[in-house]
Design a protein around this motif. Structure first.
Motif, PDB file in Angstrom:
ATOM      1  N   ILE A 188      38.553 -17.432 -23.386  1.00  0.00           N
ATOM      2  CA  ILE A 188      39.949 -17.073 -23.120  1.00  0.00           C
ATOM      3  C   ILE A 188      40.311 -17.346 -21.667  1.00  0.00           C
ATOM      4  CG2 ILE A 188      41.528 -15.110 -22.935  1.00  0.00           C
ATOM      5  CD1 ILE A 188      40.735 -14.279 -25.626  1.00  0.00           C
ATOM      6  N   GLY A 193      44.087 -17.177 -20.476  1.00  0.00           N
ATOM      7  CA  GLY A 193      44.557 -15.897 -21.016  1.00  0.00           C
ATOM      8  C   GLY A 193      44.174 -14.747 -20.094  1.00  0.00           C
ATOM      9  N   ARG A 197      45.346 -10.439 -23.469  1.00  0.00           N
ATOM     10  CA  ARG A 197      44.914 -11.390 -24.489  1.00  0.00           C
ATOM     11  C   ARG A 197      43.447 -11.170 -24.871  1.00  0.00           C
ATOM     12  NH1 ARG A 197      46.834 -16.033 -26.898  1.00  0.00           N
ATOM     13  NH2 ARG A 197      45.014 -17.355 -27.120  1.00  0.00           N
ATOM     14  N   LYS A 198      42.650 -10.837 -23.854  1.00  0.00           N
ATOM     15  CA  LYS A 198      41.234 -10.546 -24.131  1.00  0.00           C
ATOM     16  C   LYS A 198      41.103  -9.314 -25.023  1.00  0.00           C
ATOM     17  CE  LYS A 198      39.347 -12.290 -19.815  1.00  0.00           C
ATOM     18  NZ  LYS A 198      38.890 -11.860 -18.494  1.00  0.00           N
ATOM     19  N   HIS A 201      42.717 -10.206 -28.603  1.00  0.00           N
ATOM     20  CA  HIS A 201      42.099 -11.280 -29.378  1.00  0.00           C
ATOM     21  C   HIS A 201      40.583 -11.192 -29.501  1.00  0.00           C
ATOM     22  CE1 HIS A 201      46.048 -13.014 -29.257  1.00  0.00           C
ATOM     23  NE2 HIS A 201      45.663 -14.001 -30.040  1.00  0.00           N
TER      24      HIS A 201
END
Lengths: 295, 256
Positions: A188, A193, A197-198, A201
């Protein structure tokens, strides 16, 4: 393989016997008892068929529905609070900060405090007149509360005191977090990201099995709350914290109606099984297992 | 947030009543009322409660460690027909609410004439030592390479020798975790003693403290001193074994 059957049974005999004596036997006995009118103070015990269950569901026993409602309310309030709070704390503790081990210890420590002692501490912290919490609130000119002594506030207050002991849930989350491979985060980062986002996702999908496990354990534990009811509130005020297992204990051991109390116990068992089953069924749609579905 | 209640407990246990209720609250006792502990622990026979608790904790710990480790050995290092099915059945008992078995177990002990003795609180530990502990140790044993047993068999060892000479010594850290869990569980147990004990002379610390609360409701200084005394051994034991504790749960608790 070398007389495996004989030795296998020999080594596991205590556990198998223990299961038969202390789980299976009492389970069957409890089911049979629930079909009788067994009362310690009465001379004779008669087979009562489903009378106990009829009495429970007919609405004749108001306290049954009351304790059931209170316990549901407690579960609904407590389970999300425990899961969200312990997951949040676990995320913080998983960061690479100095003194991480000390923080972990501090978070875990309350969950080893005996229930009676922690109840004592909280009864006092929450004391409406003399407690630390109300005195701090009033100094900040915030509204105070009757906490454990208020009909509306007693259940949220008990939830609050139990949140102090979420250490073991946090530890299990930490175990789940530490099992996430670094490469996923690196991937990521390469894509540019950020933190969010980590989390959405990678972290959350990867810990769904842990969330699942913790949710089930918390539901099972919350339905069975007893110590807090006995020590903190004795079911009061005005039966507003009449937790199910406390009511069951009172029926069986104070009123000595052990047949009726056994019926209460079986209903609890069915309820817990039902909710565990529901969570299991829905888990297929949201629990992610690396390397495919395990079932 | 997690530490304040501890601090509050300790500071209150060392104050006199008027200082406890000073507003705004003071955090440092002046002077330290060490006498609270002596008073709190002598108005009720806490020495007797302590002795009872110690008897229970030690005998339960021994039973738990022995029977859960041999059970875990039988469920992991020995091949036998139906093994995994039997283990799965035993695992279901973890889902069963204690409330379901509570009443028949009580009646059973009473029929044997053992109500109001320490036996109901001790004996079950010698029958398996709790399925959770077996599960924990089994996970650990499964991770030990099979070659060890094979080599020992070639040398003429039997299962008992393999368990006592190889597996048990190798699993020291997991055993410590089980011992810690066992200590904390029986030290903290409230419902068991509440149901099975009637006479004061058999009471445990948890019951004694609850009784104390009923008798000395207004004596917050003494209540806090008594509570601190019950909490302290737990904290010490935990701090002494915490390295294994956190590791043990992290490594063996969930993988499987």
């Amino acid at each position: 393989m070398r007389k495996g059957m004989f030795y296998g049974l020999l080594f596991t005999a205590p556990a198998i016997l223990g299961f038969a004596i202390f789980t299976l036997g009492p389970m069957i006995a409890s089911l049979v008892l629930s079909l009788t009118d067994y009362n310690v103070f009465k001379e004779q015990t008669a087979f009562a068929g489903l009378d106990n269950y009829m009495r429970l569901f007919s609405g004749e026993d108001e306290l049954f529905y009351k304790s059931l409602g209170i316990t549901f309310y407690f579960v609904v309030l407590r389970v999300p609070a425990v899961i969200l709070l312990s997951f949040g704390i676990a995320l913080l503790l998983n960061l690479n900060v100095k003194g991480r081990a000390i923080f972990r210890t501090i978070i875990y420590l309350p969950s080893i405090v005996p229930a009676v002692a922690s109840a004592m501490i909280w009864m006092w912290l929450l004391n409406p007149d003399l407690g630390l919490i109300n005195s701090l609130l009033s100094r900040l000119h915030l509204p105070t509360s009757n906490w454990l002594y208020g009909e509306g506030s007693v259940i949220p207050s008990v939830v609050l005191t139990t949140l102090w002991g979420i250490g073991s849930t946090v530890i299990i989350f930490l175990a789940g977090l530490s099992g996430i491979p670094r490469q996923y985060y690196e991937a990521i980062e390469v894509d540019g990201g950020g933190w969010f986002r980590k989390l959405s996702h990678v972290t959350i999908p990867m810990v769904t099995p842990t969330i699942f496990f913790n949710t089930i354990m918390t539901i099972i534990g919350s339905f069975q709350v007893f110590n807090e009811a006995y020590i903190l509130t004795q079911g009061g005020p005005n039966n507003q914290s009449l937790f199910y297992v406390f009511y069951l204990w009172r029926t069986g051991f104070r009123d000595a109606e052990m047949g009726y109390a056994s019926a209460l116990a079986w209903i609890l068992f069915v309820i817990i099984l039902f909710f565990t089953f529901i969570v299991f069924r829905t888990s297929k749609s949201w629990v992610y297992y690396e390397g495919g579905d395990r079932t | 947030m997690f530490i304040i209640p501890f601090v509050w407990l300790i500071r209150s246990s060392l104050m006199n009543l008027s200082q406890i209720f000073t507003m705004p609250p003071e955090w440092i006792p002046a002077p330290f009322q060490w006498g609270n502990f002596h008073k709190a622990l002598t108005v009720l026979p806490f020495d007797v409660f302590f002795k009872n608790t110690l008897i229970i904790v030690v005998t339960v710990l021994v039973g738990t460690v022995i029977t859960s480790s041999i059970g875990a050995f039988g469920f992991s290092r020995i091949q036998w027909k139906g093994r995994d099915m039997v283990f799965a059945v035993l695992m279901t008992s973890m889902m069963l609410p204690a409330a379901v078995t509570m009443i028949p177990s009580f009646l059973g002990w009473q029929m044997m004439g053992l109500y109001d003795t320490l036996y109901p609180l001790i004996v079950p530990a010698y029958f398996g030592g709790g399925i959770f502990n077996i599960f924990l140790l089994r996970q650990f044993y499964l991770s030990i390479p099979r070659d060890f047993d094979e080599a020992a068999f070639v040398d003429g060892a039997n299962y008992w020798k393999i368990y006592t000479r190889i597996i048990f010594p190798l699993s020291r850290s997991a055993i410590i975790v089980v011992a810690l869990f066992s200590f904390l569980a029986s030290w903290n147990d409230f419902m068991g003693p509440l149901i099975y004990l009637k006479s004061d002379r058999l009471f445990t610390l948890a019951l004694g403290l609850q009784m104390f609360q009923g008798t000395y409701t207004a004596q917050w200084d003494l209540l806090m001193a008594a509570s601190a005394t019950v909490v302290l051994p737990c904290v010490i034991v935990f701090l002494a074994g915490q390295r294994y504790f956190l590791e043990g749960i992290t490594l063996t608790g969930l993988k499987g």
